[in-house]
Design a protein around this motif. Structure first.
Motif, short mmCIF file in Angstrom:
data_model
loop_
_atom_site.label_atom_id
_atom_site.label_comp_id
_atom_site.label_asym_id
_atom_site.label_seq_id
_atom_site.Cartn_x
_atom_site.Cartn_y
_atom_site.Cartn_z
N GLY A 158 0.79 -1.24 -0.20
CA GLY A 158 0.10 -0.16 -0.36
C GLY A 158 0.86 1.36 0.70
N LEU A 159 2.02 1.17 -0.29
CA LEU A 159 3.15 2.27 -0.36
C LEU A 159 3.45 2.74 -1.77
CD1 LEU A 159 5.79 1.15 1.93
CD2 LEU A 159 3.95 2.94 2.58
N GLY A 160 3.26 3.57 -1.99
CA GLY A 160 3.20 4.53 -3.72
C GLY A 160 4.63 4.47 -3.95
N CYS A 161 4.59 4.26 -5.08
CA CYS A 161 6.09 3.91 -5.87
C CYS A 161 6.50 5.65 -6.14
CB CYS A 161 6.25 3.17 -6.76
SG CYS A 161 7.61 2.77 -8.32
N GLU A 162 7.64 6.15 -6.12
CA GLU A 162 7.50 7.79 -6.51
C GLU A 162 9.24 7.25 -7.45
OE1 GLU A 162 8.24 10.19 -3.18
OE2 GLU A 162 6.78 8.44 -1.81
N PRO A 163 8.62 6.77 -8.85
CA PRO A 163 9.97 7.28 -9.96
C PRO A 163 10.27 8.66 -10.08
CG PRO A 163 8.06 7.34 -10.72
CD PRO A 163 7.72 7.56 -9.45
N CYS A 164 10.33 10.01 -10.02
CA CYS A 164 10.26 11.14 -10.10
C CYS A 164 10.67 11.89 -8.59
CB CYS A 164 8.92 12.44 -10.72
SG CYS A 164 8.73 11.53 -12.22
N GLY A 165 10.87 10.27 -7.52
CA GLY A 165 10.70 11.28 -6.29
C GLY A 165 11.86 9.49 -5.12
N ALA A 166 11.80 9.50 -5.07
CA ALA A 166 11.96 8.38 -3.85
C ALA A 166 12.83 6.93 -4.26
CB ALA A 166 11.39 7.83 -2.46
#
Length: 162
Positions: free
Chosen positions: A33-41
């Motif tokens: 339930g965690l978001g993937c952040e390809p432009c962030g983390a």
């Protein structure tokens, strides 16, 4: 650098692994339930050459029967004392519970020690219960200073005294 644990081969990431490793990490994040952040983390996994290789870090992939089933990495960080951060330690559900995570963590620590670092930092999320338990059982101490939005825990382990 290949290392072996049971039927798993741990090897250095190669550019051909880029999309598969990114997809694996995204799938584990989604599972919890965690978001993937390809432009962030998570931009580091799409740019391993800059984020890890050029900074003195390492990025590993775990293969079983020619299929990527996990990742693990570290790179030097500014906070702390001669410190690195362990990052991107993810395993697919079907390979968990076999001691692979503990083996990976110990292999990362051994590599980090040989490179002369003094501290290891890890950020994680409470929802990643297995990871939290592994870190706490491996001598990591809770501290403050979470820098990643989806994380709510940060740990540090001193691996070498002055």
């Amino acid at each position: 650098m290949d290392r072996f644990y049971r039927t798993f081969c741990i090897r250095n990431w190669q550019p051909a692994d880029r999309q598969t490793a990114a997809d694996l990490i995204a799938s584990v994040l989604t599972e919890y339930g965690l978001g993937c952040e390809p432009c962030g983390a998570d931009q580091d996994v799409l740019n391993v050459e800059q984020a890890y290789w050029k900074t003195g870090g390492e990025f590993w992939v775990v293969e079983q029967a020619d299929r990527l089933v996990g990742t693990a990495a570290f790179y030097p960080i500014a906070r702390g004392n001669q410190a690195v951060e362990i990052r991107k330690m993810y395993l697919l559900p079907e390979v968990r519970g076999q001691g692979l995570g503990r083996f990976l963590l110990q292999a990362l620590e051994a590599t980090i020690v040989t490179q002369g670092y003094e501290e290891i930092w890890i950020e994680t999320a409470t929802v990643l219960k297995e990871a939290v338990q592994l870190y706490e059982n491996s001598g990591y101490q809770p501290t403050t200073g979470v820098e990643t939005a989806r994380c709510d825990r940060v740990y540090v382990k001193r691996i070498r005294q002055h």
